[in-house]
Design a protein around this motif. Sequence first.
Motif, PDB file in Angstrom:
ATOM      1  N   LYS A   1       0.804  -1.215   0.000  1.00 54.75           N
ATOM      2  CA  LYS A   1       0.000   0.000   0.000  1.00 54.75           C
ATOM      3  C   LYS A   1       0.841   1.271   0.000  1.00 54.75           C
ATOM      4  O   LYS A   1       0.555   2.206   0.715  1.00 54.75           O
ATOM      5  N   GLU A   2       1.899   1.314  -0.797  1.00 51.87           N
ATOM      6  CA  GLU A   2       2.728   2.504  -0.857  1.00 51.87           C
ATOM      7  C   GLU A   2       3.051   2.854  -2.306  1.00 51.87           C
ATOM      8  O   GLU A   2       3.219   1.968  -3.150  1.00 51.87           O
ATOM      9  N   THR A   3       3.121   4.134  -2.577  1.00 53.78           N
ATOM     10  CA  THR A   3       3.589   4.581  -3.875  1.00 53.78           C
ATOM     11  C   THR A   3       4.345   5.887  -3.698  1.00 53.78           C
ATOM     12  O   THR A   3       4.007   6.718  -2.853  1.00 53.78           O
ATOM     13  N   LEU A   4       5.390   6.062  -4.493  1.00 55.41           N
ATOM     14  CA  LEU A   4       6.261   7.230  -4.426  1.00 55.41           C
ATOM     15  C   LEU A   4       5.721   8.313  -5.350  1.00 55.41           C
ATOM     16  O   LEU A   4       5.495   8.067  -6.535  1.00 55.41           O
ATOM     17  N   VAL A   5       5.491   9.513  -4.816  1.00 51.50           N
ATOM     18  CA  VAL A   5       4.911  10.615  -5.579  1.00 51.50           C
ATOM     19  C   VAL A   5       5.868  11.800  -5.577  1.00 51.50           C
ATOM     20  O   VAL A   5       6.407  12.170  -4.532  1.00 51.50           O
ATOM     21  N   LEU A   6       6.080  12.389  -6.762  1.00 59.00           N
ATOM     22  CA  LEU A   6       6.881  13.604  -6.912  1.00 59.00           C
ATOM     23  C   LEU A   6       5.956  14.802  -7.062  1.00 59.00           C
ATOM     24  O   LEU A   6       4.957  14.731  -7.790  1.00 59.00           O
ATOM     25  N   VAL A   7       6.298  15.907  -6.400  1.00 55.83           N
ATOM     26  CA  VAL A   7       5.409  17.073  -6.350  1.00 55.83           C
ATOM     27  C   VAL A   7       6.184  18.335  -6.711  1.00 55.83           C
ATOM     28  O   VAL A   7       7.188  18.667  -6.072  1.00 55.83           O
ATOM     29  N   GLY A   8       5.689  19.057  -7.739  1.00 56.75           N
ATOM     30  CA  GLY A   8       6.228  20.368  -8.084  1.00 56.75           C
ATOM     31  C   GLY A   8       7.672  20.333  -8.531  1.00 56.75           C
ATOM     32  O   GLY A   8       8.159  19.344  -9.085  1.00 56.75           O
ATOM     33  N   GLY A   9       8.400  21.436  -8.284  1.00 55.12           N
ATOM     34  CA  GLY A   9       9.807  21.532  -8.642  1.00 55.12           C
ATOM     35  C   GLY A   9      10.090  22.693  -9.583  1.00 55.12           C
ATOM     36  O   GLY A   9       9.189  23.401 -10.036  1.00 55.12           O
ATOM     37  N   ASP A  10      11.373  22.839  -9.882  1.00 57.13           N
ATOM     38  CA  ASP A  10      11.863  23.923 -10.737  1.00 57.13           C
ATOM     39  C   ASP A  10      12.628  23.293 -11.898  1.00 57.13           C
ATOM     40  O   ASP A  10      13.414  22.364 -11.691  1.00 57.13           O
ATOM     41  N   GLN A  11      12.392  23.783 -13.103  1.00 56.22           N
ATOM     42  CA  GLN A  11      13.047  23.190 -14.267  1.00 56.22           C
ATOM     43  C   GLN A  11      13.640  24.273 -15.167  1.00 56.22           C
ATOM     44  O   GLN A  11      12.988  25.289 -15.438  1.00 56.22           O
ATOM     45  N   ILE A  12      14.863  24.022 -15.607  1.00 56.17           N
ATOM     46  CA  ILE A  12      15.562  24.919 -16.516  1.00 56.17           C
ATOM     47  C   ILE A  12      15.556  24.289 -17.899  1.00 56.17           C
ATOM     48  O   ILE A  12      15.728  23.078 -18.036  1.00 56.17           O
ATOM     49  N   THR A  13      15.334  25.094 -18.903  1.00 59.45           N
ATOM     50  CA  THR A  13      15.355  24.579 -20.271  1.00 59.45           C
ATOM     51  C   THR A  13      16.762  24.101 -20.611  1.00 59.45           C
ATOM     52  O   THR A  13      17.755  24.477 -19.961  1.00 59.45           O
ATOM     53  N   GLU A  14      16.850  23.267 -21.647  1.00 60.72           N
ATOM     54  CA  GLU A  14      18.136  22.684 -22.012  1.00 60.72           C
ATOM     55  C   GLU A  14      19.186  23.736 -22.372  1.00 60.72           C
ATOM     56  O   GLU A  14      20.376  23.545 -22.119  1.00 60.72           O
ATOM     57  N   ASP A  15      18.766  24.850 -22.949  1.00 62.06           N
ATOM     58  CA  ASP A  15      19.727  25.893 -23.304  1.00 62.06           C
ATOM     59  C   ASP A  15      20.002  26.851 -22.145  1.00 62.06           C
ATOM     60  O   ASP A  15      20.707  27.855 -22.312  1.00 62.06           O
ATOM     61  N   LEU A  16      19.452  26.535 -20.947  1.00 57.73           N
ATOM     62  CA  LEU A  16      19.605  27.362 -19.740  1.00 57.73           C
ATOM     63  C   LEU A  16      19.079  28.778 -19.941  1.00 57.73           C
ATOM     64  O   LEU A  16      19.436  29.693 -19.201  1.00 57.73           O
ATOM     65  N   GLY A  17      18.208  28.954 -20.957  1.00 58.50           N
ATOM     66  CA  GLY A  17      17.694  30.289 -21.252  1.00 58.50           C
ATOM     67  C   GLY A  17      16.532  30.695 -20.393  1.00 58.50           C
ATOM     68  O   GLY A  17      16.266  31.900 -20.237  1.00 58.50           O
ATOM     69  N   SER A  18      15.805  29.760 -19.844  1.00 55.19           N
ATOM     70  CA  SER A  18      14.642  30.101 -19.017  1.00 55.19           C
ATOM     71  C   SER A  18      14.356  28.968 -18.052  1.00 55.19           C
ATOM     72  O   SER A  18      14.841  27.848 -18.203  1.00 55.19           O
ATOM     73  N   ARG A  19      13.535  29.260 -17.066  1.00 52.95           N
ATOM     74  CA  ARG A  19      13.144  28.255 -16.087  1.00 52.95           C
ATOM     75  C   ARG A  19      11.692  28.518 -15.671  1.00 52.95           C
ATOM     76  O   ARG A  19      11.173  29.615 -15.832  1.00 52.95           O
ATOM     77  N   HIS A  20      11.070  27.509 -15.145  1.00 52.41           N
ATOM     78  CA  HIS A  20       9.686  27.680 -14.721  1.00 52.41           C
ATOM     79  C   HIS A  20       9.390  26.742 -13.557  1.00 52.41           C
ATOM     80  O   HIS A  20      10.034  25.692 -13.389  1.00 52.41           O
ATOM     81  N   SER A  21       8.435  27.137 -12.742  1.00 52.49           N
ATOM     82  CA  SER A  21       7.987  26.295 -11.628  1.00 52.49           C
ATOM     83  C   SER A  21       6.913  25.346 -12.136  1.00 52.49           C
ATOM     84  O   SER A  21       6.215  25.625 -13.100  1.00 52.49           O
ATOM     85  N   SER A  22       6.780  24.230 -11.452  1.00 55.49           N
ATOM     86  CA  SER A  22       5.906  23.163 -11.934  1.00 55.49           C
ATOM     87  C   SER A  22       4.723  22.934 -11.002  1.00 55.49           C
ATOM     88  O   SER A  22       4.823  23.096  -9.783  1.00 55.49           O
ATOM     89  N   ARG A  23       3.620  22.540 -11.613  1.00 57.22           N
ATOM     90  CA  ARG A  23       2.428  22.098 -10.863  1.00 57.22           C
ATOM     91  C   ARG A  23       2.258  20.583 -10.952  1.00 57.22           C
ATOM     92  O   ARG A  23       1.294  20.032 -10.427  1.00 57.22           O
ATOM     93  N   GLU A  24       3.172  19.889 -11.595  1.00 53.09           N
ATOM     94  CA  GLU A  24       2.983  18.475 -11.928  1.00 53.09           C
ATOM     95  C   GLU A  24       3.168  17.549 -10.722  1.00 53.09           C
ATOM     96  O   GLU A  24       3.987  17.804  -9.842  1.00 53.09           O
ATOM     97  N   LEU A  25       2.391  16.468 -10.748  1.00 53.86           N
ATOM     98  CA  LEU A  25       2.558  15.358  -9.815  1.00 53.86           C
ATOM     99  C   LEU A  25       2.797  14.099 -10.636  1.00 53.86           C
ATOM    100  O   LEU A  25       2.054  13.819 -11.588  1.00 53.86           O
ATOM    101  N   TRP A  26       3.842  13.360 -10.285  1.00 51.16           N
ATOM    102  CA  TRP A  26       4.155  12.090 -10.927  1.00 51.16           C
ATOM    103  C   TRP A  26       4.209  11.005  -9.867  1.00 51.16           C
ATOM    104  O   TRP A  26       4.515  11.272  -8.709  1.00 51.16           O
ATOM    105  N   PHE A  27       3.913   9.769 -10.268  1.00 53.68           N
ATOM    106  CA  PHE A  27       4.051   8.679  -9.308  1.00 53.68           C
ATOM    107  C   PHE A  27       4.811   7.525  -9.933  1.00 53.68           C
ATOM    108  O   PHE A  27       4.725   7.276 -11.139  1.00 53.68           O
TER     109      PHE A  27
END
Length: 700
Positions: free
Chosen positions: A364-390
């Motif tokens: 009865k367990e699952t690993l969930v990832l919440v939010g985070g910060d991501q930089i584009t591959e060219d390091l030109g911009s970044r954005h905050s995330s609303r995503e949830l992954w499991f």
Amino acid sequence: MREVEIDVQVENKADRVDSVKIGQWKERNEEKDKRDGTGQHLKSKTYNYNSPGSPKHLGEEFNDARENLLNQQEESTDEEDTGVSCSTEEDVESLGETQVKVYTRHRYPTDIFHTLTEFRDSLVLTDLTLSTVDGRTSFQVHSPVLAAISSLVRDTLRHRDQAKSGEGGRSQVPGDETEPEVQSWSLCLGPEVDLITGTSLQLQYQPALSLCLSFLQNEIDPNSCLDVASFAKAYDMKRLLELADGFALSQFERVSRTAKFKCLPAKQLLRYLNSRSLWVSSELVVFRAVVAWIQYKPRKRSKLAKQLMKTIHFALMTFKEFQEVQAADIWAEDNLLVLYKRVSEDFLSNAAIAPSQCRIYFPKETLVLVGGDQITEDLGSRHSSRELWFGNSLRNHTGMAKSLEWRWLGEMPEPGRFSHEVAVLHGQLYVVGGRKYYGAGDILNSAYRFDPLGSVWQRLSDMHEQRCGFSLVVLGETLYAIGGDSHRGCLDSVERYCPATDAWSFTCPMSMALTGHSAKVLDQLIFVCGGFDGGYRCRASMSLYHPERGSSGLAEMSRPRGYHCMEVLGGHLYVAGGVTTDEGDAMATVHQLACEAYDPAADCWTAFEALAVPHVGAASAVTEGRFYVLGGSGYRDHANFHMVHRYDPAARRWENMGGMPGPHADIRAAILPKFMPSKMHHALNHSLTSFPQYQYQQSE
């Protein structure tokens, strides 16, 4: 002498004796206007007999009355043809309206009560003692009554009587310690308790019934639960049926491997498969059970294959699991080729799963990832995330390589956030604070609660302080937000959240302001490790925080550490990742690859195997007895690290668990009860063909 009058309805050939009434209760027979073939009215006939006055002879009174009645009935010439007893034809012709005569005696109930009490005290009514083998439970019953419908008691009683000696009728069998006038005996109940349960039900004898139910509940196992369920259903024992069904659902994988499972009625199998309480480790377990059931009687049950396969959520299977589905022998049947194509389509389906198909998984367990910060591959911009992954499953590859297979769970409410904190209380996910970007006014104090089974987000009360880089822990029924950064600088304050009142309140502050630290609860104590102080100097501190008394110091780490991970595992606190001060320049920071574990009992630190790559601002979690460190970034170049590493304390080494999806920096992770949300269409809208980039392994 007393006269007892017995009222009997005497009828002709087409009629029958209507009633015989004896006793103290006043009863009336309504007038019956029945006629025979000649239109003759029926009349009642009264038989009189004398009886002794002692209530102990009531049985003899009844027998005498019955004998008189039968003697009169034998005079009927039509008995064989009609099956009806009556008097003579003269009696029938002379009967008028129905007469009712009632015999009553005021002392009758009292006399009966005293007589039955004497019977009980002399063990006449309770001559048999039933007990469990362990001797903990016993009760007395009337053996002739039980023997009438219980083969177990009947056979035991017969063997007992056969074993009796001729001297005083004294028993020569073990357990029979009777006097000649009191024929009491005992019987121990073991596995054969089910033979007497039916008897207890028919007699509504609660002590026997309770004993039998307790035995069935305590002895239930994968081999017996289906039999218990059938027994409970046959006798309409709802509580026992719920217990047996609950056991079958919670132990479905083991139950499905028993021989009795293959004989399960189709209706009952479908009820189990559609139940929201079905616990399995994967959908492959359900598929194997369905195939085994169908192949037991393939000619008859193949017709139900389509309906049964609908209960399996193929879209949640891994590629490796679905390969077993494809290779199953069941598809060799020509009439199942169309169904096979449909199953393959379901595996890659984008369709949402109905709420009624919600399933609880086991473990009865699952690993969930919440939010985070991501930089584009060219390091030109970044954005905050609303995503949830499991993490849907762990995949083993050739050799030592492993990887996690990820699925998209959904999105949290606006705005996206990073450098936030998460916690789990009663199976629900709390997401608190963080940043939405890097401006001075971008630090958040908002809080949300997520129900994974209903996929519902709820806005909670805001914290008093805006916080990022802080720690959130659960102690009892309360959440604590500890330290962090705000628009006014590094914080020493601590806020407590009460879910019952949806309110935040301040508690005792820490002894120093901290940000980038880590806090965890072990043995109902809050431990706070490392971080940066008010002057943004990296600390090696370890302290114990109490909401009412504040902080107290413990043994320090070997090196300062901040933006790191700390988790509880095996009674120790494991610390990994983050940054530390440069040994040549106390004001400079570098990646911290060394790892340490704290022993609260000894108040000391011990080094364990170092990480191979940096994990700064990474997520962490413990599941299945292993310490996971997920993602992070480089401290100087801000490059994202998408790798997942897992420390196995038994093997004393780190394992590469492959990559991770979505944002990688300043992300947070939580362990939720294993679930299948009713609205998890987000996890299915991305077909499995869109996930290969998150299912690879990378050598160290």
